[in-house]
Motif scaffolding. Structure first.
Motif, PDB file in Angstrom:
ATOM      1  N   ASP A 161      -6.872   3.465  -0.679  1.00 55.24           N
ATOM      2  CA  ASP A 161      -6.695   2.105  -1.173  1.00 55.24           C
ATOM      3  C   ASP A 161      -5.691   2.025  -2.322  1.00 55.24           C
ATOM      4  O   ASP A 161      -5.786   1.165  -3.177  1.00 55.24           O
ATOM      5  CB  ASP A 161      -8.037   1.515  -1.604  1.00 55.24           C
ATOM      6  CG  ASP A 161      -8.642   2.250  -2.798  1.00 55.24           C
ATOM      7  OD1 ASP A 161      -8.264   3.413  -3.042  1.00 55.24           O
ATOM      8  OD2 ASP A 161      -9.501   1.659  -3.472  1.00 55.24           O
ATOM      9  N   ASP A 162      -4.724   2.904  -2.328  1.00 54.23           N
ATOM     10  CA  ASP A 162      -3.724   2.920  -3.388  1.00 54.23           C
ATOM     11  C   ASP A 162      -2.657   1.868  -3.088  1.00 54.23           C
ATOM     12  O   ASP A 162      -1.981   1.945  -2.066  1.00 54.23           O
ATOM     13  CB  ASP A 162      -3.088   4.311  -3.487  1.00 54.23           C
ATOM     14  CG  ASP A 162      -2.329   4.485  -4.770  1.00 54.23           C
ATOM     15  OD1 ASP A 162      -2.797   4.011  -5.815  1.00 54.23           O
ATOM     16  OD2 ASP A 162      -1.248   5.089  -4.725  1.00 54.23           O
ATOM     17  N   TYR A 163      -2.535   0.881  -3.955  1.00 55.05           N
ATOM     18  CA  TYR A 163      -1.580  -0.203  -3.730  1.00 55.05           C
ATOM     19  C   TYR A 163      -1.173  -0.833  -5.061  1.00 55.05           C
ATOM     20  O   TYR A 163      -1.820  -0.638  -6.089  1.00 55.05           O
ATOM     21  CB  TYR A 163      -2.184  -1.276  -2.818  1.00 55.05           C
ATOM     22  CG  TYR A 163      -3.437  -1.917  -3.368  1.00 55.05           C
ATOM     23  CD1 TYR A 163      -3.374  -2.985  -4.256  1.00 55.05           C
ATOM     24  CD2 TYR A 163      -4.688  -1.443  -2.998  1.00 55.05           C
ATOM     25  CE1 TYR A 163      -4.524  -3.556  -4.766  1.00 55.05           C
ATOM     26  CE2 TYR A 163      -5.844  -2.020  -3.493  1.00 55.05           C
ATOM     27  CZ  TYR A 163      -5.747  -3.078  -4.379  1.00 55.05           C
ATOM     28  OH  TYR A 163      -6.888  -3.642  -4.882  1.00 55.05           O
ATOM     29  N   TYR A 164      -0.091  -1.603  -4.997  1.00 53.20           N
ATOM     30  CA  TYR A 164       0.334  -2.438  -6.111  1.00 53.20           C
ATOM     31  C   TYR A 164       0.347  -3.878  -5.633  1.00 53.20           C
ATOM     32  O   TYR A 164       0.667  -4.155  -4.473  1.00 53.20           O
ATOM     33  CB  TYR A 164       1.731  -2.068  -6.604  1.00 53.20           C
ATOM     34  CG  TYR A 164       1.817  -0.781  -7.383  1.00 53.20           C
ATOM     35  CD1 TYR A 164       0.778  -0.363  -8.219  1.00 53.20           C
ATOM     36  CD2 TYR A 164       2.946   0.005  -7.316  1.00 53.20           C
ATOM     37  CE1 TYR A 164       0.870   0.812  -8.940  1.00 53.20           C
ATOM     38  CE2 TYR A 164       3.046   1.180  -8.033  1.00 53.20           C
ATOM     39  CZ  TYR A 164       2.004   1.581  -8.848  1.00 53.20           C
ATOM     40  OH  TYR A 164       2.101   2.737  -9.558  1.00 53.20           O
TER      41      TYR A 164
ATOM     42  N   TYR B 124       0.831  -1.204   0.000  1.00 56.81           N
ATOM     43  CA  TYR B 124       0.000   0.000   0.000  1.00 56.81           C
ATOM     44  C   TYR B 124       0.867   1.257   0.000  1.00 56.81           C
ATOM     45  O   TYR B 124       2.032   1.232   0.398  1.00 56.81           O
ATOM     46  CB  TYR B 124      -0.887   0.028   1.245  1.00 56.81           C
ATOM     47  CG  TYR B 124      -2.071  -0.887   1.144  1.00 56.81           C
ATOM     48  CD1 TYR B 124      -3.271  -0.458   0.604  1.00 56.81           C
ATOM     49  CD2 TYR B 124      -1.977  -2.199   1.592  1.00 56.81           C
ATOM     50  CE1 TYR B 124      -4.366  -1.305   0.514  1.00 56.81           C
ATOM     51  CE2 TYR B 124      -3.068  -3.060   1.505  1.00 56.81           C
ATOM     52  CZ  TYR B 124      -4.248  -2.608   0.965  1.00 56.81           C
ATOM     53  OH  TYR B 124      -5.318  -3.457   0.869  1.00 56.81           O
ATOM     54  N   ASN B 125       0.257   2.366  -0.427  1.00 50.00           N
ATOM     55  CA  ASN B 125       0.877   3.697  -0.427  1.00 50.00           C
ATOM     56  C   ASN B 125       2.105   3.786  -1.318  1.00 50.00           C
ATOM     57  O   ASN B 125       3.093   4.429  -0.973  1.00 50.00           O
ATOM     58  CB  ASN B 125       1.231   4.132   1.004  1.00 50.00           C
ATOM     59  CG  ASN B 125       0.012   4.228   1.882  1.00 50.00           C
ATOM     60  OD1 ASN B 125      -1.081   4.519   1.412  1.00 50.00           O
ATOM     61  ND2 ASN B 125       0.186   3.950   3.151  1.00 50.00           N
ATOM     62  N   VAL B 126       2.044   3.146  -2.480  1.00 51.86           N
ATOM     63  CA  VAL B 126       3.170   3.204  -3.406  1.00 51.86           C
ATOM     64  C   VAL B 126       2.756   3.611  -4.809  1.00 51.86           C
ATOM     65  O   VAL B 126       3.601   3.869  -5.645  1.00 51.86           O
ATOM     66  CB  VAL B 126       3.913   1.852  -3.493  1.00 51.86           C
ATOM     67  CG1 VAL B 126       4.585   1.531  -2.190  1.00 51.86           C
ATOM     68  CG2 VAL B 126       2.989   0.732  -3.921  1.00 51.86           C
ATOM     69  N   GLY B 127       1.466   3.674  -5.078  1.00 51.58           N
ATOM     70  CA  GLY B 127       0.992   3.982  -6.418  1.00 51.58           C
ATOM     71  C   GLY B 127       1.014   5.470  -6.734  1.00 51.58           C
ATOM     72  O   GLY B 127       1.527   6.288  -5.970  1.00 51.58           O
ATOM     73  N   LEU B 128       0.424   5.799  -7.833  1.00 50.73           N
ATOM     74  CA  LEU B 128       0.422   7.180  -8.303  1.00 50.73           C
ATOM     75  C   LEU B 128      -0.605   8.047  -7.586  1.00 50.73           C
ATOM     76  O   LEU B 128      -0.554   9.260  -7.670  1.00 50.73           O
ATOM     77  CB  LEU B 128       0.151   7.208  -9.809  1.00 50.73           C
ATOM     78  CG  LEU B 128       1.203   6.515 -10.670  1.00 50.73           C
ATOM     79  CD1 LEU B 128       0.763   6.500 -12.130  1.00 50.73           C
ATOM     80  CD2 LEU B 128       2.546   7.199 -10.521  1.00 50.73           C
TER      81      LEU B 128
ATOM     82  N   THR C 232       2.765  -3.743   3.938  1.00 50.96           N
ATOM     83  CA  THR C 232       2.996  -4.879   3.040  1.00 50.96           C
ATOM     84  C   THR C 232       2.243  -6.114   3.542  1.00 50.96           C
ATOM     85  O   THR C 232       2.301  -6.442   4.713  1.00 50.96           O
ATOM     86  CB  THR C 232       4.503  -5.190   2.945  1.00 50.96           C
ATOM     87  OG1 THR C 232       5.200  -3.994   2.575  1.00 50.96           O
ATOM     88  CG2 THR C 232       4.776  -6.254   1.916  1.00 50.96           C
ATOM     89  N   PHE C 233       1.573  -6.802   2.604  1.00 49.64           N
ATOM     90  CA  PHE C 233       0.758  -7.961   2.925  1.00 49.64           C
ATOM     91  C   PHE C 233       1.083  -9.080   1.954  1.00 49.64           C
ATOM     92  O   PHE C 233       1.481  -8.832   0.805  1.00 49.64           O
ATOM     93  CB  PHE C 233      -0.727  -7.611   2.848  1.00 49.64           C
ATOM     94  CG  PHE C 233      -1.129  -6.582   3.859  1.00 49.64           C
ATOM     95  CD1 PHE C 233      -1.694  -6.943   5.060  1.00 49.64           C
ATOM     96  CD2 PHE C 233      -0.903  -5.229   3.615  1.00 49.64           C
ATOM     97  CE1 PHE C 233      -2.050  -5.995   6.005  1.00 49.64           C
ATOM     98  CE2 PHE C 233      -1.245  -4.263   4.560  1.00 49.64           C
ATOM     99  CZ  PHE C 233      -1.818  -4.657   5.755  1.00 49.64           C
ATOM    100  N   VAL C 234       0.872 -10.333   2.379  1.00 57.58           N
ATOM    101  CA  VAL C 234       1.199 -11.503   1.580  1.00 57.58           C
ATOM    102  C   VAL C 234      -0.043 -12.384   1.435  1.00 57.58           C
ATOM    103  O   VAL C 234      -0.815 -12.532   2.384  1.00 57.58           O
ATOM    104  CB  VAL C 234       2.346 -12.305   2.239  1.00 57.58           C
ATOM    105  CG1 VAL C 234       2.636 -13.579   1.468  1.00 57.58           C
ATOM    106  CG2 VAL C 234       3.592 -11.460   2.363  1.00 57.58           C
TER     107      VAL C 234
END
Length: 100
Positions: free
Chosen positions: A38-41, A27-31, A95-97
């Motif tokens: 909910d910004d995530y890759y 989370y918190n890495v997108g544009l 970070t989640f798995v």
């Protein structure tokens, strides 16, 4: 993916086996970090053709799909990496798995 069980990376044991096919959400890495919560890759752990020592994390998210952002060293001679290696490369925050 709504019903999937995403586990915080901080809760993964250092000796956990990270196999190809595992998904990682950061989370918190997108544009759109400033505009959306909910910004995530999402990344997919996969093998690297011709390289038996590392696994790669390939972005699956729209607009970034196919980009390889991380590589993690396998626990050779095994075909998996360890949780501690993933933690070191990505970091624990946001970070989640997902094991599939």
């Amino acid at each position: 993916m709504e019903g999937d069980k995403w586990i915080p990376l901080v809760n993964i044991k250092d000796e956990e086996k990270i196999w190809a096919g595992t998904k990682v959400k950061v989370y918190n890495v997108g544009l759109n970090v400033m505009e959306r919560k909910d910004d995530y890759y999402v990344y997919l752990v996969s093998y690297i053709f011709g390289n038996g020592d590392y696994l790669q994390l390939t972005n699956l998210s729209q607009g970034e799909a196919g980009n390889i952002v991380y590589v993690i060293k396998k626990d050779t001679p095994n075909h998996y990496a360890l949780g501690k290696t993933l933690k070191y490369m990505i970091g624990l925050e946001n970070t989640f798995v997902l094991f599939e």
